[in-house]
Enzyme design. Structure first.
Site, short mmCIF file in Angstrom:
data_model
loop_
_atom_site.label_atom_id
_atom_site.label_comp_id
_atom_site.label_asym_id
_atom_site.label_seq_id
_atom_site.Cartn_x
_atom_site.Cartn_y
_atom_site.Cartn_z
N TRP A 161 0.80 -1.23 0.00
CA TRP A 161 0.00 0.00 0.00
C TRP A 161 0.83 1.28 0.00
CZ3 TRP A 161 1.86 2.12 4.38
CH2 TRP A 161 2.20 1.26 5.44
N ASN A 162 2.14 1.18 0.15
CA ASN A 162 2.87 2.44 0.37
C ASN A 162 3.11 3.24 -0.91
OD1 ASN A 162 4.73 0.34 -0.27
ND2 ASN A 162 6.42 1.59 0.44
N PRO A 186 -3.56 -5.61 -6.10
CA PRO A 186 -3.04 -4.52 -5.26
C PRO A 186 -3.40 -4.74 -3.80
CG PRO A 186 -5.03 -3.82 -6.42
CD PRO A 186 -4.76 -5.23 -6.85
N GLY A 235 6.21 -6.62 -0.57
CA GLY A 235 5.47 -6.51 0.69
C GLY A 235 6.36 -6.90 1.85
N SER A 236 5.74 -7.35 2.92
CA SER A 236 6.50 -7.62 4.13
C SER A 236 7.26 -8.94 4.05
CB SER A 236 5.55 -7.65 5.33
OG SER A 236 4.64 -8.72 5.17
N GLU A 257 10.40 -8.56 -3.13
CA GLU A 257 10.94 -7.26 -2.71
C GLU A 257 10.35 -7.00 -1.34
OE1 GLU A 257 13.07 -5.72 -4.66
OE2 GLU A 257 12.71 -6.70 -6.58
N CYS A 291 10.11 1.39 1.71
CA CYS A 291 10.97 0.26 2.08
C CYS A 291 12.41 0.72 2.23
CB CYS A 291 10.85 -0.86 1.06
SG CYS A 291 11.16 -0.31 -0.63
N GLU A 389 11.61 -3.28 11.44
CA GLU A 389 11.18 -2.28 10.47
C GLU A 389 10.13 -1.38 11.12
OE1 GLU A 389 8.98 -3.58 6.93
OE2 GLU A 389 10.17 -2.16 5.76
#
Ligand code: NAD
Length: 525
Positions: A161-162, A186, A235-236, A257, A291, A389
Site C-alpha cells: 500500500w505504500n 493490489p 510486501g513484508s 521485494e 521500504c 522495520e
C-alpha cells in the site's frame, strides 16, 4: 474510529487465512481515506474462480501481444504515458485520497511511471536482444550459440500500500514490454488508482486486454500465485515467506521485494547541513512509509550533538496535514491503521528504555491515521526501533565511537535493502559503502538509486530475492532459451553419436586430452 485493518486481521491475512480473524469469510472490503477514516468505496473480493478467469482471459490474449513485437508493444505503453500526462492531476488526487499522502508525494507515482515507460521503451530492446555466446571449445566453433529471452506468459504481481502504483504498474511496464500479460493484486488498502489506470488502458487507450486487476486479500493473492507463470511480490518479509511457500507448490519462480531497516552513517567530517536535510527527507518522505526509508542513523561522536540538534530543529519546521493540491505540507497521514500501532509501540518501547524523544512521538488527536514526525536520540540496538522495520515517520539517531563501530552496527540487522553514507570525502564514502551489507548505498545522498533505473534495485538477507530495474529488471520476466544453430552444412551423423567403438572413443579421448591437458608434452602423451 473503526480501523480498516486491525493487527490481528493482518496476521490472519499473512498466514493465508481468508477469514477476517473471526472465522467469517467477507465478500467485500472497504477502502478508506486515511486522512479522516471515512469510506471511499466498497469493493467485492475476487474469489479463486474469478482470479482463474481473469488469468485465463489475459492468457488467451498474450500470444498476440507477444507476436506484435517490441515496437508494437512500445506504442501501447507510450499511449498510456500520454494518457497519464493528460490525466495527471486527477490521478494524483485519487492517489492522495486513498493513501493520505501529501500532494508532492502522491505526484511521485505518476512521475515514476512516465520515466519508467520511457526508460524501458528505450532500453528494453537492448536488454532483451539475443546474446551471442562464443563457444569456448574449438570443437564447438561450428555452432552459433545464443541466449534468447522469451516471455513467461502471465506474470502475477502482488503489491503493497505504500506506493500503490509505482510498485504495481511500475513493475508491470517491463513485464508487458517483455511480451507478458500481467495480472495485479493490489493491496486491499489502496487499490483504487491502479483500478482506474487499468480501466484507462483498456477503455481510453484502447490497448489489448493483457493487463488486469484482481481484488482481495490472502485468498485472492494465493489464487493468483497458483495461476501465474511468474510471481513478483512486494510486501513484508512475513508475507513474502508465505508467498514463496505457496509458489513452491507449483514451482513458480518468484521475485520478492521485502522490508528494510536502512542505516545511514554520518562521519565526523561530513557536510552536516546536507546530512541533516537528507536525513529529514530520506526518513520522512511519504511519512516514512518507504521500504528504503532511512530507518536508523549512526553519527560519529564529535558531531553527534550538533547533528541531533540540527535534525530536531529541521523536523520541527515540517508541516503535517491534508494539503489537497496546494503543496503546503510535507508530512501526510499514515496509510495503514495497523502500521500506526506498530510505529507507536516502537516509540514507546524506546522511550521506556531511556531514549530521548526530541520532537513528535505521538499520534495526532482526531480522526484519521496520523503520527507526528519524530526524532529519537540516544537509542541503541536493545530497542525495537533499531532492530525492527518501523515503516513510519520516525528517525532514531545513535552515537558511535567511530566509523568501524558504525559499519558493524549498520550490518547488525537481518535486513539488507539499502543504506546511505555521508562523509567529507566521497572516496571515503565509497570505501564505507563497499563494506555495508545491502543492495544499495548512496554516498552523500538518499533514495536516489531508485531513480537510476539502469541500476539493479533489490535486497540482501531478509530484504528479498531478485531485483527490479537494470537489465535484470526486465530479463527476470523471461525464460532464457539457449539456442545452437550450425554454421556449416551438417553431416548425417557426428563422431560422438552412436554407435560407439574402441577406435572412435580412442580418437575422442586423444582430442579431449589435447584440448584440456596443459603443456605440449602432456597434451600429446
Ligand atoms: P503485506 O505483506 O502485508 O502485503 C503485501 C501484499 O500481499 C498485499 O497486497 C496483501 O493483500 C498481500 N497478501 C497478504 N497475505 C497474503 C497471502 N497469504 N498470500 C498472497 N498475498 C498476500 O505488506 P504491506 O503491509 O502491504 O506493505 C508493507 C511492506 O512492504 C513493508 O515491509 C515494506 O518494507 C515492504 N515493501 C518493500 C518494497 C521493496 O521494494 N523491497 C517496497 C515497498 C514496500
Amino acid at each position: 474510529m473503526e480501523s480498516a485493518t486491525q493487527p490481528d486481521a493482518t496476521a490472519a491475512v499473512a498466514a493465508g487465512d481468508a477469514s477476517n480473524g473471526k472465522g467469517e469469510s467477507p465478500q467485500s472490503f472497504e477502502v478508506r481515506r486515511p486522512a479522516d477514516g471515512s469510506v471511499i468505496r466498497e469493493l467485492p473480493i475476487d474469489s479463486p474462480a474469478t482470479v482463474a478467469d481473469a488469468v485465463a482471459r489475459v492468457r488467451a490474449n498474450q500470444p498476440a501481444w507477444e507476436a506484435i513485437g517490441f515496437p508494437g508493444r512500445r506504442r501501447w505503453l507510450e499511449s498510456l504515458r500520454d494518457w497519464i500526462l493528460a490525466n495527471q492531476d486527477r490521478i494524483d488526487s485519487m492517489m492522495q485520497e486513498e493513501t493520505g499522502k501529501v500532494r508532492a508525494d502522491a505526484a511521485l507515482e505518476a512521475f515514476y511511471c512516465l520515466d519508467a515507460i520511457n526508460f524501458w521503451c528505450d532500453q528494453g530492446p537492448g536488454f532483451l536482444a539475443d546474446e551471442i555466446v562464443s563457444p569456448h571449445n574449438p570443437l564447438l566453433k561450428a555452432k552459433r550459440a545464443k541466449i534468447v529471452y522469451r516471455p513467461f506468459g502471465v506474470v502475477g504481481m502482488i503489491s503493497p500500500w505504500n506506493f500503490p502504483v509505482i510498485l504495481s504498474l511500475g513493475d508491470a511496464i517491463p513485464a508487458l514490454l517483455a511480451g507478458n500479460a500481467v495480472v495485479i493484486k493490489p493491496s486491499e488498502l489502496t487499490p483504487l488508482t491502479l483500478i482506474e489506470l487499468v480501466r484507462a488502458w483498456r477503455e481510453e487507450v484502447g490497448a489489448p486486454d493483457v493487463l488486469a486487476v484482481v481484488n482481495g486479500m490472502a485468498e485472492t493473492g494465493g489464487a493468483l500465485i497458483d495461476e501465474s507463470d511468474y510471481l513478483q511480490f512486494t510486501g513484508s518479509e512475513r508475507t513474502g515467506k508465505v508467498v514463496m511457500k505457496r509458489a513452491a507448490e507449483t514451482l513458480t519462480p518468484v521475485s520478492l521485494e521485502l522490508g528494510g531497516k536502512d542505516p545511514m552513517i554520518v562521519t565526523r567530517d561530513a557536510d552536516l547541513e546536507r546530512a541533516v536535510n537528507a536525513t529529514a527527507w530520506g526518513g520522512l518522505l511519504n511519512a516514512g512509509q518507504i521500504c528504503i526509508s532511512i530507518e536508523r542513523v549512526y553519527v560519529e561522536e564529535p558531531v553527534y550533538d550538533e547533528f541531533v540538534g540540527k535534525l530536531t530543529e529541521k523536523v520541527k519546521t515540517l508541516r503535517q496535514g491534508a494539503d489537497g493540491d496546494t503543496y503546503t505540507a510535507e508530512i501526510g497521514a499514515m496509510t495503514s491503521p495497523a502500521q500506526v500501532e506498530i510505529v507507536s509501540g516502537q516509540v514507546e518501547d524506546a522511550r521506556s528504555s531511556g531514549a530521548r524523544v526530541l520532537t513528535g512521538g505521538r499520534r495526532k488527536d482526531g480522526p484519521g491515521d496520523w503520527y507526528e514526525p519524530t526524532v529519537i536520540a540516544d537509542v541503541d540496538h536493545s530497542m525495537q526501533v533499531m532492530r525492527e522495520e518501523t515503516f513510519g515517520p520516525v528517525i532514531p539517531v545513535m552515537k558511535v565511537r567511530d566509523v568501524e563501530q558504525a559499519i558493524e552496527l549498520a550490518n547488525d540487522s537481518p535486513y539488507g535493502l539499502g543504506s546511505s553514507v555521508f562523509a567529507g570525502d566521497p572516496e571515503e564514502g565509497e570505501r564505507i559503502a563497499r563494506r555495508i551489507e545491502a543492495g544499495h548505498c548512496n554516498v552523500n545522498d538518499v533514495l536516489i538509486n531508485y531513480n537510476v533505473l539502469g541500476l539493479p534495485m533489490g535486497g540482501w538477507k531478509s530484504s528479498g530475492i531478485g531485483v527490479r530495474h537494470g537489465a535484470q529488471g526486465i530479463r527476470r520476466f523471461c525464460h532464457t532459451e539457449a539456442v545452437t544453430i550450425p554454421r556449416l552444412p551438417t553431416a548425417k551423423s557426428e563422431p560422438v553419436w552412436f554407435p560407439y567403438s574402441p577406435r572412435k572413443r580412442g580418437i575422442v579421448r586423444r582430442i579431449y586430452r589435447f584440448l584440456n591437458a596443459r603443456g605440449l608434452r602432456n597434451r600429446l602423451r
